[in-house]
Design an enzyme around this catalytic site. Structure first.
Site, short mmCIF file in Angstrom:
data_model
loop_
_atom_site.label_atom_id
_atom_site.label_comp_id
_atom_site.label_asym_id
_atom_site.label_seq_id
_atom_site.Cartn_x
_atom_site.Cartn_y
_atom_site.Cartn_z
N SER A 44 74.76 -30.15 -2.28
CA SER A 44 73.80 -30.98 -1.71
C SER A 44 73.62 -32.49 -2.51
O SER A 44 73.39 -33.54 -1.97
CB SER A 44 72.39 -30.37 -1.55
OG SER A 44 72.59 -29.17 -1.08
N TYR A 134 76.86 -19.86 -2.01
CA TYR A 134 75.69 -20.86 -1.93
C TYR A 134 74.61 -20.69 -1.04
O TYR A 134 74.74 -20.73 0.17
CB TYR A 134 76.44 -22.23 -1.67
CG TYR A 134 75.30 -23.42 -1.81
CD1 TYR A 134 74.08 -23.33 -2.29
CD2 TYR A 134 75.59 -24.69 -1.38
CE1 TYR A 134 73.10 -24.32 -2.44
CE2 TYR A 134 74.72 -25.67 -1.73
CZ TYR A 134 73.52 -25.70 -1.97
OH TYR A 134 72.67 -26.49 -2.29
N LYS A 162 74.80 -18.87 -5.99
CA LYS A 162 74.22 -19.93 -6.30
C LYS A 162 72.89 -19.65 -5.68
O LYS A 162 72.59 -19.86 -4.30
CB LYS A 162 74.76 -21.15 -6.20
CG LYS A 162 73.76 -22.61 -6.23
CD LYS A 162 74.64 -23.67 -6.28
CE LYS A 162 74.37 -24.62 -5.55
NZ LYS A 162 72.84 -25.09 -5.65
N GLY A 186 69.33 -21.98 -8.87
CA GLY A 186 69.33 -23.33 -8.18
C GLY A 186 68.05 -24.30 -8.14
O GLY A 186 68.07 -25.32 -7.57
N ASP A 188 65.50 -26.32 -10.36
CA ASP A 188 65.44 -26.64 -11.63
C ASP A 188 64.00 -26.56 -12.08
O ASP A 188 63.56 -26.40 -13.47
CB ASP A 188 65.67 -28.26 -11.93
CG ASP A 188 66.99 -28.36 -11.20
OD1 ASP A 188 67.89 -27.66 -10.79
OD2 ASP A 188 67.57 -29.63 -10.96
N SER A 205 70.56 -30.63 -9.90
CA SER A 205 70.44 -32.14 -9.67
C SER A 205 69.85 -33.09 -10.85
O SER A 205 70.49 -33.86 -11.33
CB SER A 205 69.96 -32.36 -8.48
OG SER A 205 68.70 -32.18 -8.42
C1 NAY Z 1 73.37 -28.63 -4.64
O1 NAY Z 1 74.09 -27.94 -3.76
O2 NAY Z 1 73.46 -29.81 -5.19
C2 NAY Z 1 72.20 -27.82 -5.23
O3 NAY Z 1 71.56 -27.06 -4.35
C3 NAY Z 1 71.64 -28.29 -6.60
C4 NAY Z 1 70.33 -27.75 -7.04
C5 NAY Z 1 69.25 -28.56 -6.38
N1 NAY Z 1 69.24 -28.61 -4.93
C6 NAY Z 1 68.93 -29.28 -3.95
C7 NAY Z 1 68.76 -28.81 -2.55
O4 NAY Z 1 69.05 -30.56 -4.37
O5 NAY Z 1 68.45 -29.26 -8.36
C8 NAY Z 1 68.10 -28.68 -7.21
C9 NAY Z 1 67.02 -29.41 -6.64
O6 NAY Z 1 67.31 -30.90 -6.55
C10 NAY Z 1 65.84 -29.62 -8.07
O7 NAY Z 1 65.53 -28.21 -8.03
C11 NAY Z 1 64.77 -30.47 -7.43
O8 NAY Z 1 63.99 -29.67 -6.16
#
Ligand code: NAY
Length: 289
Positions: A44, A134, A162, A186, A188, A205
């Protein structure tokens, strides 16, 4: 020690074209500055579901060229188009040497579990690689039960999940019942409780800009130092709250741009950033990085 894996941001110019040199830089930054153990590519955070097949392949290729074998790479190949998912899986494994792939649950249509199971078994069938499911129910609407995870895990090539959800009861049930499968958290902002349940890694992320605190949380939980873990998670969540309020991916990109890597724009139909967002991101860099 649980692995810290950045969900990689991908830079695009104003026309939505991949900025290759910046992509190289953000990969290197994650390895040498953030010192993470791996990258989750094409998730994502990588704005993957808005991209064409050629661009997805190019991103996987550039990331591998820069990272080589210095860290673990996981390629998210999932797609509503199962033939694209299979093509990407074959490409990253056979031509680029990725050892792990991952795939989002198929979304938009209300597929039943048999269809979803067939999707995963079909994607992994012809490649010599491990596959990490995922699961992100908030975005896909797909919720698996404990038993349904069990059915997926019966395939020996499906080696983990994940888990991007806040249901810690289910997380704990999976952890206890499938101790040999990999559990990556997943969210943070929930790293501490996930680490307390017992994870093999975290994929996030915000590790693009906040990897040191995330590592401190993992180290503190594993060292039974709950006071430190709570303090650092609270600081982290102050930051994450401000990032979310200012627009997640735009703000993460702007923070890295402020650190010297031109991360460009988000991909349409995501909005391009405003001057106000830039100012907030600059303040966040001063305060937290
Ligand atoms: C992805 O596929 O990049 C992820 O799911 C990484 C996890 C992140 N989820 C999304 C939907 O961005 O890091 C999390 C998220 O951004 C963070 O916890 C803030 O909510």
């Amino acid at each position: 020690m649980a692995q810290l894996i950045t969900a990689l941001l991908v830079p695009f110019d104003e026309q939505g074209k991949l900025m290759e040199e910046s992509l190289r830089q953000v990969v290197e930054y994650n390895i040498t500055e953030n010192k993470v153990d791996g990258l989750y590519v094409g998730g994502s955070t990588g704005e993957n579901f808005m991209l064409d097949t050629t661009t997805k392949k190019n991103i996987f290729k550039i990331v591998k060229e820069v990272a080589e074998d210095r860290i673990e790479l996981i390629a998210q190949v999932g797609s509503l188009n199962i033939y694209e998912a299979k093509e990407l899986a074959a490409y990253v494994v056979n031509e680029l040497g990725y050892q792990k792939i991952s795939s989002v649950t198929p979304f938009y249509y209300k597929f039943d579990f048999e269809e979803i199971k067939n999707y995963y078994f079909e994607i992994v069938k012809d490649v010599e690689a491990e596959l990490i499911v995922y699961s992100i129910p908030a975005l896909t609407g797909v919720n698996f039960s404990e038993d349904q995870f069990g059915e997926l895990f019966e395939n020996p090539k499906i080696t983990g999940v994940k888990y991007t959800a806040g249901d810690f009861y289910l997380m704990e049930r999976l952890r206890s019942r499938f101790p040999d499968k990999l559990m990556y958290s997943g969210f943070d902002e929930m790293l501490l409780p996930a680490a307390a349940v017992g994870i093999d890694g975290a994929i996030g992320s915000t590790f693009n800009v906040n990897a040191k605190r995330a590592r401190q949380i993992l180290t503190a939980v594993e060292g039974n130092d709950l006071a430190t873990a709570r303090k650092v998670q609270a600081e982290t969540n102050d930051l994450i709250q401000k990032i979310l309020a200012n627009g997640l991916y735009n703000t993460l990109k702007l923070m890295l741009t402020e650190k010297g890597i031109d991360m460009g724009y988000c991909h349409l139909p995501m909005k391009h950033y405003t001057n106000e967002q830039v100012e907030v991101a600059q303040e966040l860099v001063k305060e937290y990085m």
